[in-house]
Design a protein around this motif. Sequence first.
Motif, PDB file in Angstrom:
ATOM      1  N   TRP A  79      10.799  18.077  -3.447  1.00 25.21           N
ATOM      2  CA  TRP A  79      10.771  19.349  -2.713  1.00 25.21           C
ATOM      3  C   TRP A  79       9.845  20.320  -3.437  1.00 25.21           C
ATOM      4  CZ3 TRP A  79      11.688  21.446   1.781  1.00 25.21           C
ATOM      5  CH2 TRP A  79      11.861  22.825   1.903  1.00 25.21           C
ATOM      6  N   ASP A  80       8.855  20.851  -2.734  1.00 21.37           N
ATOM      7  CA  ASP A  80       7.898  21.758  -3.382  1.00 21.37           C
ATOM      8  C   ASP A  80       8.070  23.217  -2.940  1.00 21.37           C
ATOM      9  OD1 ASP A  80       6.849  21.850  -0.849  1.00 21.37           O
ATOM     10  OD2 ASP A  80       4.790  21.355  -1.449  1.00 21.37           O
ATOM     11  N   ARG A  81       9.300  23.586  -2.574  1.00 21.45           N
ATOM     12  CA  ARG A  81       9.711  24.934  -2.172  1.00 21.45           C
ATOM     13  C   ARG A  81       9.398  25.266  -0.722  1.00 21.45           C
ATOM     14  NH1 ARG A  81       8.281  28.972  -7.285  1.00 21.45           N
ATOM     15  NH2 ARG A  81       9.418  27.756  -8.884  1.00 21.45           N
ATOM     16  N   PHE A  98      16.973  14.639   5.161  1.00 18.36           N
ATOM     17  CA  PHE A  98      18.002  13.592   5.176  1.00 18.36           C
ATOM     18  C   PHE A  98      17.441  12.247   4.714  1.00 18.36           C
ATOM     19  CE2 PHE A  98      15.901  13.383   9.274  1.00 18.36           C
ATOM     20  CZ  PHE A  98      15.773  12.019   9.501  1.00 18.36           C
ATOM     21  N   LEU A  99      16.121  12.082   4.717  1.00 20.78           N
ATOM     22  CA  LEU A  99      15.533  10.826   4.266  1.00 20.78           C
ATOM     23  C   LEU A  99      15.709  10.696   2.760  1.00 20.78           C
ATOM     24  CD1 LEU A  99      12.191  10.759   6.312  1.00 20.78           C
ATOM     25  CD2 LEU A  99      14.251   9.389   6.710  1.00 20.78           C
ATOM     26  N   MET A 100      16.159   9.528   2.312  1.00 20.37           N
ATOM     27  CA  MET A 100      16.445   9.302   0.907  1.00 20.37           C
ATOM     28  C   MET A 100      15.569   8.184   0.360  1.00 20.37           C
ATOM     29  SD  MET A 100      18.801  11.546   0.367  1.00 20.37           S
ATOM     30  CE  MET A 100      19.480  11.061  -1.215  1.00 20.37           C
ATOM     31  N   ILE A 101      15.391   8.187  -0.957  1.00 18.23           N
ATOM     32  CA  ILE A 101      14.676   7.092  -1.607  1.00 18.23           C
ATOM     33  C   ILE A 101      15.380   5.783  -1.279  1.00 18.23           C
ATOM     34  CG2 ILE A 101      13.980   6.114  -3.829  1.00 18.23           C
ATOM     35  CD1 ILE A 101      13.887   8.944  -4.934  1.00 18.23           C
ATOM     36  N   LEU A 136       7.778  16.217  -0.050  1.00 11.70           N
ATOM     37  CA  LEU A 136       6.698  15.279  -0.296  1.00 11.70           C
ATOM     38  C   LEU A 136       7.308  13.893  -0.451  1.00 11.70           C
ATOM     39  CD1 LEU A 136       4.428  17.232  -2.814  1.00 11.70           C
ATOM     40  CD2 LEU A 136       3.977  16.768  -0.393  1.00 11.70           C
ATOM     41  N   TYR A 137       6.879  12.976   0.395  1.00 12.35           N
ATOM     42  CA  TYR A 137       7.403  11.618   0.375  1.00 12.35           C
ATOM     43  C   TYR A 137       6.287  10.632   0.040  1.00 12.35           C
ATOM     44  CZ  TYR A 137      11.741  13.091   2.655  1.00 12.35           C
ATOM     45  OH  TYR A 137      12.948  13.682   2.946  1.00 12.35           O
ATOM     46  N   ASP A 138       6.532   9.764  -0.929  1.00 13.10           N
ATOM     47  CA  ASP A 138       5.671   8.612  -1.150  1.00 13.10           C
ATOM     48  C   ASP A 138       6.274   7.453  -0.377  1.00 13.10           C
ATOM     49  OD1 ASP A 138       3.883   9.910  -2.767  1.00 13.10           O
ATOM     50  OD2 ASP A 138       4.838   9.308  -4.635  1.00 13.10           O
ATOM     51  N   ILE A 139       5.430   6.781   0.395  1.00 13.73           N
ATOM     52  CA  ILE A 139       5.882   5.726   1.286  1.00 13.73           C
ATOM     53  C   ILE A 139       5.130   4.441   0.953  1.00 13.73           C
ATOM     54  CG2 ILE A 139       5.952   4.966   3.693  1.00 13.73           C
ATOM     55  CD1 ILE A 139       6.345   7.855   4.486  1.00 13.73           C
ATOM     56  N   ARG A 173       0.848  -1.196   0.000  1.00 17.06           N
ATOM     57  CA  ARG A 173       0.000   0.000   0.000  1.00 17.06           C
ATOM     58  C   ARG A 173       0.884   1.247   0.000  1.00 17.06           C
ATOM     59  NH1 ARG A 173      -4.934  -2.179   0.710  1.00 17.06           N
ATOM     60  NH2 ARG A 173      -5.036  -4.133   1.901  1.00 17.06           N
ATOM     61  N   ARG A 174       0.375   2.279  -0.643  1.00 17.69           N
ATOM     62  CA  ARG A 174       1.131   3.513  -0.814  1.00 17.69           C
ATOM     63  C   ARG A 174       0.374   4.680  -0.174  1.00 17.69           C
ATOM     64  NH1 ARG A 174       4.837   5.172  -5.000  1.00 17.69           N
ATOM     65  NH2 ARG A 174       4.410   3.194  -6.040  1.00 17.69           N
ATOM     66  N   LEU A 175       1.116   5.595   0.404  1.00 12.86           N
ATOM     67  CA  LEU A 175       0.543   6.825   0.929  1.00 12.86           C
ATOM     68  C   LEU A 175       1.581   7.935   0.833  1.00 12.86           C
ATOM     69  CD1 LEU A 175       0.471   6.681   4.832  1.00 12.86           C
ATOM     70  CD2 LEU A 175       1.418   4.842   3.479  1.00 12.86           C
ATOM     71  N   GLN A 176       1.120   9.177   0.908  1.00 12.85           N
ATOM     72  CA  GLN A 176       2.013  10.332   0.761  1.00 12.85           C
ATOM     73  C   GLN A 176       1.996  11.181   2.020  1.00 12.85           C
ATOM     74  OE1 GLN A 176       1.340  13.866  -2.052  1.00 12.85           O
ATOM     75  NE2 GLN A 176       2.942  12.713  -3.147  1.00 12.85           N
ATOM     76  N   TYR A 177       3.187  11.669   2.360  1.00 12.07           N
ATOM     77  CA  TYR A 177       3.347  12.546   3.518  1.00 12.07           C
ATOM     78  C   TYR A 177       4.007  13.854   3.101  1.00 12.07           C
ATOM     79  CZ  TYR A 177       2.023   9.151   7.091  1.00 12.07           C
ATOM     80  OH  TYR A 177       1.315   8.290   7.886  1.00 12.07           O
ATOM     81  N   ARG A 178       3.604  14.924   3.798  1.00 14.70           N
ATOM     82  CA  ARG A 178       4.276  16.220   3.667  1.00 14.70           C
ATOM     83  C   ARG A 178       5.120  16.418   4.916  1.00 14.70           C
ATOM     84  NH1 ARG A 178       3.616  20.601   0.591  1.00 14.70           N
ATOM     85  NH2 ARG A 178       1.689  19.757  -0.290  1.00 14.70           N
ATOM     86  N   ALA A 179       6.427  16.633   4.706  1.00 17.53           N
ATOM     87  CA  ALA A 179       7.350  16.672   5.836  1.00 17.53           C
ATOM     88  C   ALA A 179       8.082  18.005   5.889  1.00 17.53           C
ATOM     89  CB  ALA A 179       8.352  15.531   5.737  1.00 17.53           C
ATOM     90  N   ALA A 180       8.427  18.415   7.085  1.00 17.87           N
ATOM     91  CA  ALA A 180       9.191  19.648   7.278  1.00 17.87           C
ATOM     92  C   ALA A 180      10.583  19.504   6.672  1.00 17.87           C
ATOM     93  CB  ALA A 180       9.291  19.963   8.770  1.00 17.87           C
ATOM     94  N   ALA A 181      11.222  20.655   6.464  1.00 23.43           N
ATOM     95  CA  ALA A 181      12.520  20.672   5.786  1.00 23.43           C
ATOM     96  C   ALA A 181      13.556  19.831   6.515  1.00 23.43           C
ATOM     97  CB  ALA A 181      13.005  22.115   5.648  1.00 23.43           C
TER      98      ALA A 181
END
Length: 340
Positions: free
Chosen positions: A317-319, A289-292, A323-326, A277-285
Amino acid sequence: MIAGHKVAASQVMIRDNDYRIATVSVQEAKDENGVIYSYVDIHGSAVYEADDTGHSDKGYWTKWYNPGGLGAYAGSHLNPYGPGILEGGGDLIRYALSKTGMAVDWSSWGAVADLLNQYKFAGYVNDPTVTSWDWLNQNILPLMPVSVVSGPYGLRPVIYLQYFQGTKIHFTTHILEGSDFQRVSALEAANGLDQIYNVIELRYAKDGNSGSYMSYYSIGYNLDYGPATLDLDGYAKLSQERYGVKRNVIESAYIYDTWTAGRVARYLLRSNCLVKRRLQYRAAARYGFLMIGDVIGLTSSSLFLEEQIATIVSKKWDRTSWLYDILIEDNPFTTSRAGA
């Protein structure tokens, strides 16, 4: 004339359909791109038999060897990244990427080469129309838990560590869902039941004469055929109990090593036996450090997840934020439900 890649042999034995044998010298030339290749000219030899047009439509087989004493290396491409021959998966990927002309993050590939070199491959490429990139994507990358993505320094590897670690998976970072790591999508299926496989039969060790495969490695649960049927830490059993028996037959012309066949079969079963299953998160700057490819432990009160093993599969990065897909698995071996 039979052409191939540059090798470390000085002579080859050529056999035709009638089992006649000739020993001929290896010669070198450059193709139109300036790449050195090796070839042999069989005109005038015992195996050459021209038709009325002066050509031969017979089939030929070759065995590379070297009477000068190269021993086990005879006929093999020497490894440009270390001792021995070019057979490890990591080194083979690096070599193929070096032929693409694309920018490559060599230090990142060097860091994972030993891990990927656990996979051994052998064979040859004699199709002048195939590119090294297409060959890599079609024949090697699908067999290992690695993918290639674009990075700031060129093409770099993404290693799916959960498929190296077995049942007990260790995450690199714990993430607590909240205002600075906020879910912005619903939990959606990333694969369908038609993409689930819990019995893998890998056919390998291709015979050049017949075109058939001399060996196979099967993995599943409670199978009633084959001497090498295994249960992988309960994953095959779990999947078959949930979805029924779903078999997939894989063929590889580049696997001849039994240990590699086992590794590949286990990876293909482990990575395809459960619903994802896939979901998306918006994360602070600060989460930049999290990488694909990173494996994280996700705790979410809204989804009743506690230290859910998850993999970062996309990063953007949306400025203002990341945005991370997990990707997560419906996996009771690694998933604890909060409050359970």
